[in-house]
Design an enzyme around this catalytic site. Structure first.
Site, PDB file in Angstrom:
ATOM      1  N   SER A  47     -37.595  72.043  15.731  1.00  0.00           N
ATOM      2  CA  SER A  47     -36.853  73.030  16.268  1.00  0.00           C
ATOM      3  C   SER A  47     -36.862  73.112  17.891  1.00  0.00           C
ATOM      4  CB  SER A  47     -37.550  74.407  16.005  1.00  0.00           C
ATOM      5  OG  SER A  47     -37.090  75.673  16.736  1.00  0.00           O
ATOM      6  N   ARG A  67       9.940  61.538  -2.531  1.00  0.00           N
ATOM      7  CA  ARG A  67       8.970  61.248  -1.378  1.00  0.00           C
ATOM      8  C   ARG A  67       8.897  62.535  -0.912  1.00  0.00           C
ATOM      9  NH1 ARG A  67       8.949  56.932   2.041  1.00  0.00           N
ATOM     10  NH2 ARG A  67       9.540  55.597   0.277  1.00  0.00           N
TER      11      ARG A  67
END
Length: 412
Positions: free
Chosen positions: A274, A313
């Site tokens: 921390s 496509r």
């Protein structure tokens, strides 16, 4: 990849999907396309040699190709343009044969299959590490008593080994499903604009078959430009794996809370600290896996949402899929790599597990304590665990010794 998600992935998979690796994979497509066409007599051998000689990623300005793709609408278009320029410098007669009969989607889909295969190899290796670690933890703690918890409350006594087996089983199943999904999905793409391969004068199927063999990919027998089912199925399996890893991470993080204190991720300098409270040991691997589990569903949802594609496509849907795919792979491997790194050294506090049981028993009526929270119940859970482990171990070993789903060309 930004500063906020780079640490949620791994350098290896980031490299697999890097700009230079993807351009290199597209160039492999172009090289093998020319080689296959020369083999069946469609183009001169000298042209194929010139094209292959120019298909070296170090000869290309990758950053420029990426920049130009925005205006072109496809990264393949500036790549082919650059390749033609390079080939023309050394053999102008070979120029008409560059990218002959191929399309942008052919080269991009095939390149994506190639880089995905590399990422899947990373995933498979770390999945084996995680499975092996859980097999060992489950065997070691087959009869170690621990509280089973339902709806976040104590339910009865089970064993920690039984809990580990519950983590393990979905990973073994994922290993099997990923193998099969990869076999079905990792295919070469070559079909021309409408699947006719018209420019190849009837030799298209033979060219595709030769390319597939050379690249170590499957030959699907036809184009799959807008048939995305097998490809998306692989993505769904990656999402399932990431969810299973998230479940393990959530359990570990809950059991690792100070008030519970039953397990902890391995401690090492610089890990889980921390910035303000030096006493903290944050479960970093679990954090990475949980972050991936939160993100993966949206990635998979986009793949599914992109399946309705226009005619032969897609306009927009395929492009959305392409953008999400690497992110899903990165999340899956980031999660797996993180947990595979801590599971072998997971710190298991059997004394604390027993103390939590005893503390609860002291607060309950004697009948309830003896029926549901007798530590001896862990022995029964242990017997069940060992039987389950034998079956899981056999399944895993069969997967490891089985022939690869597809024979990979060692030179591919």
């Amino acid at each position: 990849m930004s500063i906020f998600d780079g640490f949620l992935s791994t350098p290896q998979v980031l490299d697999a999907f890097s700009d230079s690796q993807f351009v290199a994979a597209m160039l492999r497509f172009e090289s093998e396309l020319a080689s296959a066409q020369a083999t069946v007599g469609l183009i001169p051998a000298s042209a194929a040699q010139s094209i292959a000689g120019s298909c070296k990623v170090e000869l290309f300005d990758v950053a420029k190709i990426v920049r130009d793709s925005g205006r072109a609408g496809s990264v393949a278009i500036p790549l082919v343009k650059s390749l033609k320029e390079s080939v023309a410098m050394f053999n102008a007669e070979a120029l008409p044969f560059v990218h002959l009969g191929g399309t942008s989607q052919d080269v991009i889909d095939t390149a994506m299959a190639l880089v995905t295969r590399e990422a899947l190899a990373l995933i498979e290796a770390d999945l084996d590490r995680a499975i092996d670690a859980l097999l060992q933890q489950a065997s070691r703690h087959a009869a170690t008593p621990i509280l089973a918890r339902t709806l976040m409350q104590p339910a009865s006594v089970t064993s920690f080994g039984f809990k580990c087996a519950g983590w393990l089983a979905p990973l073994v199943r994922s290993r099997a499903r990923l193998r099969e999904a990869s076999r079905r999905a990792l295919n070469v793409q070559l079909g021309g604009a409408i699947g006719t391969l018209a420019q190849m004068k009837g030799q298209g199927p033979a060219v595709r078959a030769r390319m597939a063999q050379a690249l170590g990919l499957g030959d699907p027998g036809a184009t799959w430009h807008t048939q995305r089912d097998e490809w998306v199925a692989l993505g769904c399996e990656l999402g399932l794996l990431t969810g299973s890893l998230g479940k393990i991470a959530l359990d570990i993080s809950l059991m690792g809370q100070y008030e519970v204190g039953e397990v902890a991720e391995p401690s090492e300098p610089g890990r889980g600290g921390s910035s303000a409270m030096p006493h903290k040991r944050n479960p970093v691997a679990s954090m990475v896996a949980l972050a991936a589990a939160h993100r993966a569903p949206q990635r998979v949802a986009t793949l599914l949402a992109a399946m309705p594609q226009q005619h032969e496509r897609a306009l927009g849907a395929w492009q959305a899929e392409l953008a999400e795919w690497p992110q899903l792979m990165m999340s899956a491997h980031g999660s797996l790599h993180a947990l595979a790194g801590v599971l072998p050294g997971l710190q298991v506090d059997a004394v604390r597990m027993r103390a939590n049981i005893d503390h609860l028993r002291a607060e309950l009526p004697r009948d309830a304590a003896d029926e549901w929270f007798d530590p001896a119940l862990a022995v029964q859970a242990g017997e069940t665990t060992l039987r389950e482990l034998d079956a899981l171990r056999q399944q895993w070993q069969a997967l490891r010794v089985a022939a690869p789903a597809r024979k990979i060309n060692p030179d591919a």
